[in-house]
Motif scaffolding. Structure first.
Motif, PDB file in Angstrom:
ATOM      1  N   TYR A 355       0.831  -1.205   0.000  1.00  0.00           N
ATOM      2  CA  TYR A 355       0.000   0.000   0.000  1.00  0.00           C
ATOM      3  C   TYR A 355       0.866   1.256   0.000  1.00  0.00           C
ATOM      4  N   LEU A 356       1.898   1.288   0.839  1.00  0.00           N
ATOM      5  CA  LEU A 356       2.790   2.454   0.880  1.00  0.00           C
ATOM      6  C   LEU A 356       3.486   2.658  -0.458  1.00  0.00           C
ATOM      7  N   ALA A 357       3.833   1.568  -1.127  1.00  0.00           N
ATOM      8  CA  ALA A 357       4.550   1.673  -2.398  1.00  0.00           C
ATOM      9  C   ALA A 357       3.672   2.207  -3.526  1.00  0.00           C
ATOM     10  N   THR A 358       2.357   2.074  -3.404  1.00  0.00           N
ATOM     11  CA  THR A 358       1.464   2.533  -4.481  1.00  0.00           C
ATOM     12  C   THR A 358       1.384   4.051  -4.563  1.00  0.00           C
ATOM     13  N   GLY A 359       1.740   4.752  -3.479  1.00  0.00           N
ATOM     14  CA  GLY A 359       1.745   6.208  -3.501  1.00  0.00           C
ATOM     15  C   GLY A 359       0.417   6.859  -3.194  1.00  0.00           C
ATOM     16  N   HIS A 360      -0.589   6.067  -2.752  1.00  0.00           N
ATOM     17  CA  HIS A 360      -1.906   6.640  -2.462  1.00  0.00           C
ATOM     18  C   HIS A 360      -2.013   7.208  -1.051  1.00  0.00           C
ATOM     19  N   ILE A 361      -1.005   6.969  -0.220  1.00  0.00           N
ATOM     20  CA  ILE A 361      -1.146   7.292   1.194  1.00  0.00           C
ATOM     21  C   ILE A 361      -1.263   8.793   1.451  1.00  0.00           C
ATOM     22  N   ASP A 362      -0.565   9.618   0.683  1.00  0.00           N
ATOM     23  CA  ASP A 362      -0.616  11.064   0.935  1.00  0.00           C
ATOM     24  C   ASP A 362      -2.029  11.600   0.755  1.00  0.00           C
ATOM     25  N   ARG A 363      -2.701  11.152  -0.289  1.00  0.00           N
ATOM     26  CA  ARG A 363      -4.082  11.591  -0.519  1.00  0.00           C
ATOM     27  C   ARG A 363      -4.981  11.132   0.623  1.00  0.00           C
ATOM     28  N   HIS A 364      -4.767   9.890   1.066  1.00  0.00           N
ATOM     29  CA  HIS A 364      -5.574   9.389   2.191  1.00  0.00           C
ATOM     30  C   HIS A 364      -5.316  10.189   3.454  1.00  0.00           C
ATOM     31  N   MET A 365      -4.043  10.492   3.753  1.00  0.00           N
ATOM     32  CA  MET A 365      -3.718  11.222   4.976  1.00  0.00           C
ATOM     33  C   MET A 365      -4.348  12.611   4.966  1.00  0.00           C
ATOM     34  N   ARG A 366      -4.311  13.272   3.822  1.00  0.00           N
ATOM     35  CA  ARG A 366      -4.940  14.595   3.737  1.00  0.00           C
ATOM     36  C   ARG A 366      -6.433  14.498   3.983  1.00  0.00           C
ATOM     37  N   ALA A 367      -7.066  13.502   3.372  1.00  0.00           N
ATOM     38  CA  ALA A 367      -8.507  13.340   3.541  1.00  0.00           C
ATOM     39  C   ALA A 367      -8.847  12.973   4.986  1.00  0.00           C
ATOM     40  N   ALA A 368      -8.046  12.094   5.596  1.00  0.00           N
ATOM     41  CA  ALA A 368      -8.312  11.673   6.969  1.00  0.00           C
ATOM     42  C   ALA A 368      -8.139  12.843   7.934  1.00  0.00           C
ATOM     43  N   ALA A 369      -7.060  13.600   7.772  1.00  0.00           N
ATOM     44  CA  ALA A 369      -6.827  14.735   8.666  1.00  0.00           C
ATOM     45  C   ALA A 369      -7.958  15.749   8.556  1.00  0.00           C
ATOM     46  N   ARG A 370      -8.438  15.986   7.327  1.00  0.00           N
ATOM     47  CA  ARG A 370      -9.543  16.924   7.125  1.00  0.00           C
ATOM     48  C   ARG A 370     -10.823  16.393   7.780  1.00  0.00           C
ATOM     49  N   ALA A 371     -11.070  15.106   7.595  1.00  0.00           N
ATOM     50  CA  ALA A 371     -12.282  14.507   8.177  1.00  0.00           C
ATOM     51  C   ALA A 371     -12.228  14.544   9.696  1.00  0.00           C
ATOM     52  N   TYR A 372     -11.066  14.254  10.263  1.00  0.00           N
ATOM     53  CA  TYR A 372     -10.955  14.252  11.720  1.00  0.00           C
ATOM     54  C   TYR A 372     -11.108  15.653  12.299  1.00  0.00           C
ATOM     55  N   ARG A 373     -10.594  16.643  11.586  1.00  0.00           N
ATOM     56  CA  ARG A 373     -10.771  18.015  12.065  1.00  0.00           C
ATOM     57  C   ARG A 373     -12.254  18.361  12.121  1.00  0.00           C
ATOM     58  N   GLN A 374     -12.998  17.957  11.102  1.00  0.00           N
ATOM     59  CA  GLN A 374     -14.431  18.219  11.086  1.00  0.00           C
ATOM     60  C   GLN A 374     -15.148  17.437  12.193  1.00  0.00           C
ATOM     61  N   CYS A 375     -14.699  16.199  12.425  1.00  0.00           N
ATOM     62  CA  CYS A 375     -15.291  15.388  13.502  1.00  0.00           C
ATOM     63  C   CYS A 375     -15.048  16.031  14.863  1.00  0.00           C
ATOM     64  N   VAL A 376     -13.842  16.521  15.070  1.00  0.00           N
ATOM     65  CA  VAL A 376     -13.508  17.167  16.338  1.00  0.00           C
ATOM     66  C   VAL A 376     -14.361  18.412  16.543  1.00  0.00           C
ATOM     67  N   ALA A 377     -14.495  19.223  15.492  1.00  0.00           N
ATOM     68  CA  ALA A 377     -15.307  20.433  15.596  1.00  0.00           C
ATOM     69  C   ALA A 377     -16.753  20.083  15.925  1.00  0.00           C
ATOM     70  N   ARG A 378     -17.251  19.015  15.336  1.00  0.00           N
ATOM     71  CA  ARG A 378     -18.642  18.620  15.600  1.00  0.00           C
ATOM     72  C   ARG A 378     -18.800  18.128  17.031  1.00  0.00           C
ATOM     73  N   LEU A 379     -17.833  17.339  17.511  1.00  0.00           N
ATOM     74  CA  LEU A 379     -17.921  16.834  18.877  1.00  0.00           C
ATOM     75  C   LEU A 379     -17.874  17.976  19.885  1.00  0.00           C
ATOM     76  N   ILE A 380     -16.973  18.934  19.667  1.00  0.00           N
ATOM     77  CA  ILE A 380     -16.883  20.077  20.588  1.00  0.00           C
ATOM     78  C   ILE A 380     -18.195  20.852  20.605  1.00  0.00           C
ATOM     79  N   ALA A 381     -18.782  21.043  19.424  1.00  0.00           N
ATOM     80  CA  ALA A 381     -20.061  21.761  19.353  1.00  0.00           C
ATOM     81  C   ALA A 381     -21.156  21.003  20.111  1.00  0.00           C
ATOM     82  N   GLU A 382     -21.163  19.678  19.987  1.00  0.00           N
ATOM     83  CA  GLU A 382     -22.157  18.873  20.700  1.00  0.00           C
ATOM     84  C   GLU A 382     -21.943  18.947  22.209  1.00  0.00           C
ATOM     85  N   LEU A 383     -20.681  18.908  22.632  1.00  0.00           N
ATOM     86  CA  LEU A 383     -20.381  18.991  24.067  1.00  0.00           C
ATOM     87  C   LEU A 383     -20.812  20.346  24.620  1.00  0.00           C
ATOM     88  N   GLU A 384     -20.535  21.396  23.867  1.00  0.00           N
ATOM     89  CA  GLU A 384     -20.926  22.730  24.331  1.00  0.00           C
ATOM     90  C   GLU A 384     -22.446  22.875  24.416  1.00  0.00           C
TER      91      GLU A 384
END
Length: 470
Positions: A355-384
């Motif tokens: 999987y690492l050799a295919t070169g797809h990991i950078d795109r996945h990491m960017r998408a995952a980091a973006r998704a997690y940031r949105q998840c964190v923002a949503r959780l904080i809003a729900e907690l508040e």
């Protein structure tokens, strides 16, 4: 200061001054580039920096928008002055892990992302390819130090992060926790003192308990990270044998040390000849436009023992981690891994390498980091929205974990039993301290499936907290 940081500071000032109020759309990247006379890449990095600070957020195909003001303060900084203590209480983790596998429970407790955030289709394709091309090899064990293909791919990837490592410097392990255990086994003897962040990852405390080591908690600030002055004082006045730190998206606070503080930490370790065990599990889950630099990149004296993992980023089920250590310890570390678990799953190693050799990991990491940031923002809003006024909430700079400090004297350890009966789990704060403390805190995993069940679970959990406050 870099040009993009200056631009980010200017835009942040305009936001604070109300030029761009909450919810306002910022100028496009190209517009701000022309307006300020900087390159597009500089503007992109400036916007990513503002995202990291939690000032703005990106909306797909719509641009960048100013985030509304937080209603909650950051958690308190623990007081300094603790003494080294033995670690006990790992048995409490089992209740949490059992809840994570219970389909009737909405699990905010275990730090495992929902499978939808992982590249499952790509991993399945990689696995099929590996079994087709290397079936005989998959049927055998890959003894320490592990499959050379995987060690080579990891060395290449770490080189892009500034780490000068040879594939032979790397040992493949069963997850990052085993990597840390092996590093501490080489560095310490029973009864030795290990400096840890306060609060710190409970898996590390399990390792310390298993190896009969004493933990010395060092305060961690929810915005700046590990406090270096108390750490230096500990290095000077105590027999500290090692220091374990998560410099990027720490668990549970989510803090990322600045490059200046990282370099200062490495220099501190060199000055006092104290080795650092670096946990870089969440190192690639920071949406800043570039991968944060690990401590290992500044290590010139062989003081940093680098531990990483694919469990939080690519596939939790693989249980693949790695340890980079000074060359003089290679054979000792390999033997330690062999004695613990003999080997690491061969098909899993080869699948990850492919999987690492295919070169797809950078795109996945960017998408995952973006998704997690949105998840964190949503959780904080729900907690508040659902938790009582006075609840203090972390502002993670990466990863997907949120730390909440409840008002009053709510004991989250006692609260957990009640919440499990209501079908919702979290990690109680006492798990993250070797000597008590943080009893009124909890850690929550934001990378869940955000459906009606998750929203109802948080609403119910907030109701339980309110009931205990009277």
């Amino acid at each position: 200061m870099h040009l993009y940081e200056t631009l980010a500071d200017d835009l942040s000032w305009l936001i604070c001054a109300g030029v761009y109020p909450p919810g306002a759309r910022l100028p496009s990247v190209r517009h701000i580039s022309r307006q300020r006379g900087v390159s597009v890449s500089t503007s992109v990095r400036a916007y990513h920096e503002l995202e990291r600070r939690g000032v703005i957020e990106a909306a797909p195909r719509s641009g960048y928008f100013v985030v509304g003001p937080r209603r909650s303060a950051l958690p308190s900084v623990p007081e300094h002055g603790a003494s080294p203590v033995p670690v006990a209480g790992a048995h409490r983790i089992l209740q949490l892990l059992a809840a994570a596998d219970d389909p009737r429970t909405v699990s905010f407790g275990a730090a495992t992302p929902h499978p939808d955030y992982m590249p499952s289709a790509a991993m399945a394709a990689a696995s099929r390819t590996v079994w087709r091309r290397a079936r005989r090899r998959c049927m055998n064990q890959a003894f320490p130090p592990g499959a050379v293909e995987l060690r080579t791919e990891l060395a290449r990837r770490l080189a892009m992060a500034g780490c000068r490592l040879d594939p032979d410097d790397l040992l493949i392990t069963n997850g990052c926790q085993e990597a840390m255990a092996i590093a501490l086994k080489m560095l310490c003897r029973p009864g030795d003192v290990v400096a840890v962040e306060a609060p710190t990852y409970y898996g590390l405390l399990e390792v310390l308990e298993q190896q009969q080591l004493r933990a010395l908690p060092i305060p961690s600030d929810p915005s700046q990270g590990l406090a270096l002055d108390p750490l230096e004082q500990a290095f000077r006045t105590r027999e500290v044998r090692a220091c374990v730190v998560t410099p990027v998206a720490s668990n549970p606070l989510g803090v990322t040390l600045s490059d200046e503080r990282k370099q200062a930490l490495v220099a501190l370790a060199e000055r006092h000849a104290v080795p650092i065990v670096e946990d870089d599990t969440y190192g690639e889950l920071v949406e800043t436009g570039r991968r944060p630099t690990p401590l290992k990149a500044w290590d010139r004296a062989g003081r940093v023992y680098y531990c990483g993992s694919a469990t939080k980023t690519i596939c939790a089920g693989l249980r693949i981690g790695w340890l980079a250590m000074p060359g003089r310890y290679r054979q000792q570390a390999a033997m330690a891994q062999y004695l613990r678990t003999i080997s690491v799953n061969t098909p899993a190693q080869l699948t990850l390498a492919h999987y690492l050799a295919t070169g797809h990991i950078d795109r996945h990491m960017r998408a995952a980091a973006r998704a997690y940031r949105q998840c964190v923002a949503r959780l904080i809003a729900e907690l508040e929205q659902h938790f009582p006024a006075g609840t203090k909430i972390s502002a993670p700079q990466g990863g997907f974990l949120v730390w909440a400090e409840l008002p009053g004297t709510v004991d989250t350890g006692a609260l957990l039993a009640e919440s499990l009966r209501c079908g919702v789990s979290f990690a109680p704060g006492a798990l993250f301290a070797p000597n008590g403390g943080f009893e009124n805190c909890m850690r929550l995993n934001a990378a869940v499936a955000w459906d009606q069940a998750a929203q109802s679970a948080l609403q119910n959990l907030g109701g339980l907290v309110r009931d205990r406050l009277g």
